[in-house]
Design a protein around this motif. Structure first.
Motif, PDB file in Angstrom:
ATOM      1  N   ASN A 192       0.882  -1.151   0.000  1.00 39.81           N
ATOM      2  CA  ASN A 192       0.000   0.000   0.000  1.00 39.81           C
ATOM      3  C   ASN A 192       0.929   1.213   0.000  1.00 39.81           C
ATOM      4  O   ASN A 192       1.763   1.356   0.885  1.00 39.81           O
ATOM      5  N   THR A 193       0.836   2.076  -0.990  1.00 38.54           N
ATOM      6  CA  THR A 193       1.814   3.155  -1.157  1.00 38.54           C
ATOM      7  C   THR A 193       1.520   4.348  -0.242  1.00 38.54           C
ATOM      8  O   THR A 193       1.374   5.473  -0.681  1.00 38.54           O
ATOM      9  N   THR A 194       1.482   4.070   1.046  1.00 41.33           N
ATOM     10  CA  THR A 194       1.384   5.130   2.043  1.00 41.33           C
ATOM     11  C   THR A 194       2.757   5.754   2.224  1.00 41.33           C
ATOM     12  O   THR A 194       3.786   5.124   1.920  1.00 41.33           O
ATOM     13  N   ALA A 195       2.785   6.965   2.736  1.00 43.66           N
ATOM     14  CA  ALA A 195       4.066   7.607   3.034  1.00 43.66           C
ATOM     15  C   ALA A 195       4.870   6.757   4.011  1.00 43.66           C
ATOM     16  O   ALA A 195       6.098   6.649   3.901  1.00 43.66           O
ATOM     17  N   GLU A 196       4.174   6.113   4.950  1.00 40.59           N
ATOM     18  CA  GLU A 196       4.856   5.288   5.958  1.00 40.59           C
ATOM     19  C   GLU A 196       5.536   4.084   5.316  1.00 40.59           C
ATOM     20  O   GLU A 196       6.683   3.765   5.637  1.00 40.59           O
ATOM     21  N   ASN A 197       4.858   3.399   4.409  1.00 38.49           N
ATOM     22  CA  ASN A 197       5.474   2.255   3.724  1.00 38.49           C
ATOM     23  C   ASN A 197       6.582   2.709   2.780  1.00 38.49           C
ATOM     24  O   ASN A 197       7.636   2.079   2.692  1.00 38.49           O
ATOM     25  N   MET A 198       6.325   3.799   2.076  1.00 37.95           N
ATOM     26  CA  MET A 198       7.309   4.280   1.111  1.00 37.95           C
ATOM     27  C   MET A 198       8.610   4.706   1.788  1.00 37.95           C
ATOM     28  O   MET A 198       9.696   4.448   1.275  1.00 37.95           O
ATOM     29  N   ILE A 199       8.515   5.323   2.961  1.00 41.78           N
ATOM     30  CA  ILE A 199       9.724   5.819   3.615  1.00 41.78           C
ATOM     31  C   ILE A 199      10.612   4.666   4.090  1.00 41.78           C
ATOM     32  O   ILE A 199      11.835   4.778   4.073  1.00 41.78           O
ATOM     33  N   VAL A 200      10.004   3.552   4.464  1.00 43.21           N
ATOM     34  CA  VAL A 200      10.810   2.371   4.827  1.00 43.21           C
ATOM     35  C   VAL A 200      11.546   1.864   3.591  1.00 43.21           C
ATOM     36  O   VAL A 200      12.753   1.569   3.644  1.00 43.21           O
ATOM     37  N   TRP A 201      10.867   1.767   2.465  1.00 47.58           N
ATOM     38  CA  TRP A 201      11.498   1.332   1.216  1.00 47.58           C
ATOM     39  C   TRP A 201      12.617   2.295   0.823  1.00 47.58           C
ATOM     40  O   TRP A 201      13.719   1.864   0.452  1.00 47.58           O
ATOM     41  N   ILE A 202      12.358   3.597   0.913  1.00 49.88           N
ATOM     42  CA  ILE A 202      13.371   4.598   0.566  1.00 49.88           C
ATOM     43  C   ILE A 202      14.585   4.451   1.474  1.00 49.88           C
ATOM     44  O   ILE A 202      15.730   4.499   1.018  1.00 49.88           O
ATOM     45  N   TRP A 203      14.358   4.253   2.775  1.00 58.93           N
ATOM     46  CA  TRP A 203      15.452   4.058   3.735  1.00 58.93           C
ATOM     47  C   TRP A 203      16.336   2.898   3.282  1.00 58.93           C
ATOM     48  O   TRP A 203      17.561   3.011   3.244  1.00 58.93           O
TER      49      TRP A 203
END
Length: 114
Positions: free
Chosen positions: A61-72
């Motif tokens: 689910n492309t939430t900011a919370e999920n995306m920031i973990v992937w970006i990290w």
């Protein structure tokens, strides 16, 4: 499946704040801002800018919370490849702004498995 206001296809103008710590070199610099920008451009922006996120990110689910973990994870991997981690530099904080007033923040201590 998310059923809120943003359930339909829409876009955002994201902004990412990156904080890296490290030891200073002989001229008083930890990591050149140009190198941080290059890391961002090569591993994040080139993959996500003007893209349909559901097509380019792992199944999530492309939430900011999920995306920031992937970006990290992507930034840390690139720092290892460039020798920055071995030189004592660490990714400390990421803040991903989805809008000017809505953001998700991730701190190093939350990404450490114990």
């Amino acid at each position: 499946m998310y059923e809120g206001k943003c359930k339909n296809l829409h876009g955002h103008t994201y902004q990412l704040h990156i904080t890296i710590s490290g030891f200073l070199n002989e001229i008083g610099m930890a990591v050149d801002f140009g190198e941080i920008k290059d890391i961002f451009q090569s591993v994040i922006k080139s993959r996500l800018d003007h893209k349909y996120l559901n097509d380019v990110l792992p199944s999530m689910n492309t939430t900011a919370e999920n995306m920031i973990v992937w970006i990290w994870e992507q930034i840390e991997e690139e720092m290892v490849k460039r020798g920055l981690t071995e030189a004592g530099h660490r990714l400390e904080t990421l803040t991903l702004f989805e809008t000017p007033t809505s953001s998700a923040t991730l701190h190093r201590e939350w990404m450490i498995d114990e």
